[in-house]
Design an enzyme around this catalytic site. Structure first.
Site, PDB file in Angstrom:
ATOM      1  N   HIS A  31       0.121  11.335  -2.208  1.00 34.71           N
ATOM      2  CA  HIS A  31      -1.786  10.443  -2.244  1.00 34.71           C
ATOM      3  C   HIS A  31      -2.329  11.755  -1.769  1.00 34.71           C
ATOM      4  CE1 HIS A  31      -4.444   9.679   0.989  1.00 34.71           C
ATOM      5  NE2 HIS A  31      -4.639   8.370   1.050  1.00 34.71           N
ATOM      6  N   HIS A  87       1.162  -1.420   0.226  1.00 37.93           N
ATOM      7  CA  HIS A  87       0.077  -0.270  -0.009  1.00 37.93           C
ATOM      8  C   HIS A  87       1.255   1.086  -0.126  1.00 37.93           C
ATOM      9  CE1 HIS A  87      -3.258   2.249   1.934  1.00 37.93           C
ATOM     10  NE2 HIS A  87      -3.371   2.060   0.802  1.00 37.93           N
TER      11      HIS A  87
HETATM   12  O1  G3P Z   1      -6.589   0.531  -2.389  1.00 36.54           O
HETATM   13  C1  G3P Z   1      -6.612   1.198  -1.338  1.00 36.54           C
HETATM   14  C2  G3P Z   1      -6.697   2.596   0.168  1.00 36.54           C
HETATM   15  O2  G3P Z   1      -5.476   3.123  -0.919  1.00 36.54           O
HETATM   16  C3  G3P Z   1      -7.008   3.944   0.265  1.00 36.54           C
HETATM   17  O3  G3P Z   1      -7.735   4.833   1.475  1.00 36.54           O
HETATM   18  O4  G3P Z   1      -6.282   7.004   1.048  1.00 36.54           O
HETATM   19  O5  G3P Z   1      -5.151   5.216   1.522  1.00 36.54           O
HETATM   20  O6  G3P Z   1      -5.623   6.795  -0.249  1.00 36.54           O
HETATM   21  P1  G3P Z   1      -6.094   5.573   0.724  1.00 36.54           P
HETATM   22 CA    CA Z   2      -4.898   4.484  -2.134  1.00 36.89          CA
END
Ligand code: G3P
Ligand code: CA
Length: 252
Positions: A65, A23
């Protein structure tokens, strides 16, 4: 080895484990959404890399992000108000730059799958879906990528433009009928917060022909819940440690 992303899901399923997604790369060890973080995620054994995409003021797909610069860089203001060249001069942590999406695609394709989250936030980025699809087509990367978003209209649009592309809807809440949502959008993957998944949701989505990917799976409670629910992929900010747990699932 080059493997379409759908085939990756099926292979992991046969091994009795979910796919492991890094992630924002491997942010436990390197600055999130940087090339160093993505390289590290591949090195620790991720099957998938997740990254977040915005548009620069000159229309380039950039990997970051937040819609603002302050948290992860030494810049200030909105990402959308800066050209790609201006963004590239910033420090995104430990001397790393904000990557262009093209660099990330070129780094990972042929090695692991890439999950691209479109940060389609107001005021909406005009042409974001077109630009992304053009790039993936030019790089021959469509089969190895999935595109996901909290903006389900954006996902519906891109699926219509390229039906062979795997797409997913992100969901922070726990809707009554996830499979109905999936069908309405025409999506392949239902991707909720791990706490909004349960075995019924997983079965419902599987029965509708979809896959389930949950995030962020970072601690013992989340790992234990995923072992019970059996999603198809999990995304972690600590892919090294969580990956070690997953490999045990397959052997125990
Ligand atoms: O993979 C989904 C997740 O990344 C969504 O939340 O805020 O971490 O981008 P965020
Ligand atoms: Ca994400």
């Amino acid at each position: 080895m080059t493997l379409p992303i759908r085939a990756r899901y099926e292979a992991a399923h046969d091994e009795g484990r979910p796919l492991l997604g890094g992630h924002r790369g491997n942010p436990a060890e390197h600055p999130e959404n940087t090339m160093r973080s993505f390289r590290s995620a591949m090195a620790v054994g991720c099957d998938l890399i997740e990254c977040d995409v915005h548009l620069s003021s000159d229309g380039r797909l950039v990997v970051i992000h937040d819609h603002t610069l302050e948290r992860t860089t030494n810049g200030t203001g909105l990402v959308r108000d800066h050209t790609a060249a201006e963004l590239r001069k910033l420090d995104a942590g430990d001397g790393e730059k904000i990557p262009l999406l093209q660099e990330v695609v070129e780094l990972v394709i042929g090695k692991v799958g890439l999950v691209i989250e479109l940060k389609q936030v107001p005021p909406l980025y005009e042409g974001l879906e077109d630009k992304l699809l053009n790039m993936l087509r030019q790089l021959g990367a469509v089969p190895e990528c999935a595109v996901v978003s909290f903006n389900h209209s954006s996902i519906q649009q891109i699926k219509k433009m390229e039906p062979s592309l795997q797409v997913g809807i992100l969901e922070g809440a726990k809707p009554l009928h996830p499979a109905r949502m999936l069908r309405e959008v025409g999506a392949d993957v239902y991707s909720p917060h791990w706490g909004a998944a349960d075995p019924h949701v997983v079965k419902e989505v599987h029965d509708a022909g979809g896959a389930v990917g949950v995030w962020p799976v970072d601690d013992e409670a989340a790992i234990a819940w995923c072992r019970y629910c059996k999603p198809d992929s999990i995304f972690s900010n600590r892919p090294k440690e969580v990956g070690a747990e997953l490999r045990n699932w397959a052997t125990v």
